[in-house]
Design a protein around this motif. Structure first.
Motif, PDB file in Angstrom:
ATOM      1  N   TYR A 168      52.511  49.966  43.327  1.00  0.00           N
ATOM      2  CA  TYR A 168      51.834  48.986  43.283  1.00  0.00           C
ATOM      3  C   TYR A 168      50.473  49.123  43.619  1.00  0.00           C
ATOM      4  N   ARG A 169      49.607  48.375  42.802  1.00  0.00           N
ATOM      5  CA  ARG A 169      48.005  48.631  43.023  1.00  0.00           C
ATOM      6  C   ARG A 169      47.771  47.199  42.940  1.00  0.00           C
ATOM      7  N   TYR A 170      46.514  47.020  43.925  1.00  0.00           N
ATOM      8  CA  TYR A 170      46.172  45.730  44.146  1.00  0.00           C
ATOM      9  C   TYR A 170      44.797  45.512  43.881  1.00  0.00           C
ATOM     10  N   ARG A 171      44.274  44.220  43.449  1.00  0.00           N
ATOM     11  CA  ARG A 171      42.827  43.876  43.345  1.00  0.00           C
ATOM     12  C   ARG A 171      42.954  42.606  43.621  1.00  0.00           C
ATOM     13  N   ILE A 172      41.870  42.180  44.441  1.00  0.00           N
ATOM     14  CA  ILE A 172      41.277  40.512  44.645  1.00  0.00           C
ATOM     15  C   ILE A 172      41.084  39.917  43.433  1.00  0.00           C
ATOM     16  N   SER A 173      41.859  38.690  43.469  1.00  0.00           N
ATOM     17  CA  SER A 173      41.667  37.672  42.364  1.00  0.00           C
ATOM     18  C   SER A 173      40.480  36.822  42.534  1.00  0.00           C
ATOM     19  N   SER A 174      40.171  36.175  41.306  1.00  0.00           N
ATOM     20  CA  SER A 174      39.119  35.230  41.552  1.00  0.00           C
ATOM     21  C   SER A 174      39.394  34.146  42.646  1.00  0.00           C
ATOM     22  N   ASP A 175      40.633  33.767  42.732  1.00  0.00           N
ATOM     23  CA  ASP A 175      40.869  32.680  43.759  1.00  0.00           C
ATOM     24  C   ASP A 175      40.684  33.394  45.226  1.00  0.00           C
ATOM     25  N   GLY A 176      40.945  34.659  45.068  1.00  0.00           N
ATOM     26  CA  GLY A 176      40.904  35.385  46.606  1.00  0.00           C
ATOM     27  C   GLY A 176      39.463  35.544  46.764  1.00  0.00           C
ATOM     28  N   ILE A 177      38.573  35.883  45.914  1.00  0.00           N
ATOM     29  CA  ILE A 177      37.221  35.883  46.278  1.00  0.00           C
ATOM     30  C   ILE A 177      36.597  34.440  46.690  1.00  0.00           C
ATOM     31  N   LYS A 178      36.763  33.528  45.886  1.00  0.00           N
ATOM     32  CA  LYS A 178      36.532  32.063  46.657  1.00  0.00           C
ATOM     33  C   LYS A 178      37.130  31.876  47.973  1.00  0.00           C
ATOM     34  N   TYR A 179      38.334  32.235  48.269  1.00  0.00           N
ATOM     35  CA  TYR A 179      38.865  31.869  49.589  1.00  0.00           C
ATOM     36  C   TYR A 179      38.248  32.855  50.640  1.00  0.00           C
ATOM     37  N   PHE A 180      38.057  34.151  50.322  1.00  0.00           N
ATOM     38  CA  PHE A 180      37.320  34.902  51.134  1.00  0.00           C
ATOM     39  C   PHE A 180      36.033  34.677  51.428  1.00  0.00           C
ATOM     40  N   THR A 181      35.057  34.200  50.497  1.00  0.00           N
ATOM     41  CA  THR A 181      33.648  33.833  50.825  1.00  0.00           C
ATOM     42  C   THR A 181      33.766  32.488  51.368  1.00  0.00           C
TER      43      THR A 181
END
Length: 186
Positions: A168-181
């Protein structure tokens, strides 16, 4: 063989999919931990063979070492001990009280940094290794667990068939970027 059976257990059709995933993750984590500790025990047993483990042995820095680390961090903000240059916002978030203890923060920070550096989707072990370079230590077993249990809405998961197993390979999603920032960049 056991990992193959665990993968089949995960993919089996039928009810109670979530509990099966949790049980399989726990079993896989137990197997990984057992493997690490058996290798360490074998190495300590004097077999004469050096066994490389995926986790560096914890070291307890002396008082002089911690002063040098603080001094080093004060002279070059945004740069980790491994020499990796961090985004100033990320460096501030990493140094914020309590963030280094939150596994959710660690995973999102590592994935956010990987996205900023245009790194391809990463395996759990690659995320763990990149975290060490950033000064955010997290075991790859915990990366998988945190993503599956808490961050499934914020991380894109890509499954790749490799041999008889799946990576399994993981990448932050656009929702994840918004949530994190919004959550960690103040």
């Amino acid at each position: 063989m056991i990992k193959f059976l665990l993968e089949k257990f995960r993919q089996a059709p039928g009810p109670m999919k979530q509990p099966r995933l949790i049980v399989a993750d726990l079993a896989e984590e137990a197997i990984d931990l057992l493997t690490v500790y058996l290798k360490r025990e074998q190495d300590a047993g004097g077999t004469g063979h050096h066994v490389e483990t995926a986790y560096p042995a914890p070291s307890s820095p002396s008082k002089g070492d911690s002063d040098a680390t603080t001094e080093k961090a004060g002279t070059d903000p945004g740069k980790t001990e491994s020499g990796l240059e961090l985004d100033p916002r990320l460096a501030t978030a990493v140094e914020a009280t309590g963030n280094k203890r939150k596994q959710e923060f660690k995973v999102l920070a590592i994935l956010w940094d990987a996205k900023e550096r245009d790194i391809a989707p990463m395996s759990a072990k690659a995320i763990s290794q990149h975290g060490i370079e950033m000064g955010l230590s997290i075991r790859h077993e915990n990366v998988r667990k945190v993503i599956r249990m808490r961050l499934d809405k914020y991380v894109d998961v890509h499954a790749e068939g490799v041999g008889s197993g799946t990576v399994y390979r993981y990448r932050i999603s656009s929702d994840g970027i918004k949530y994190f920032t919004t959550s960690y960049f103040n």
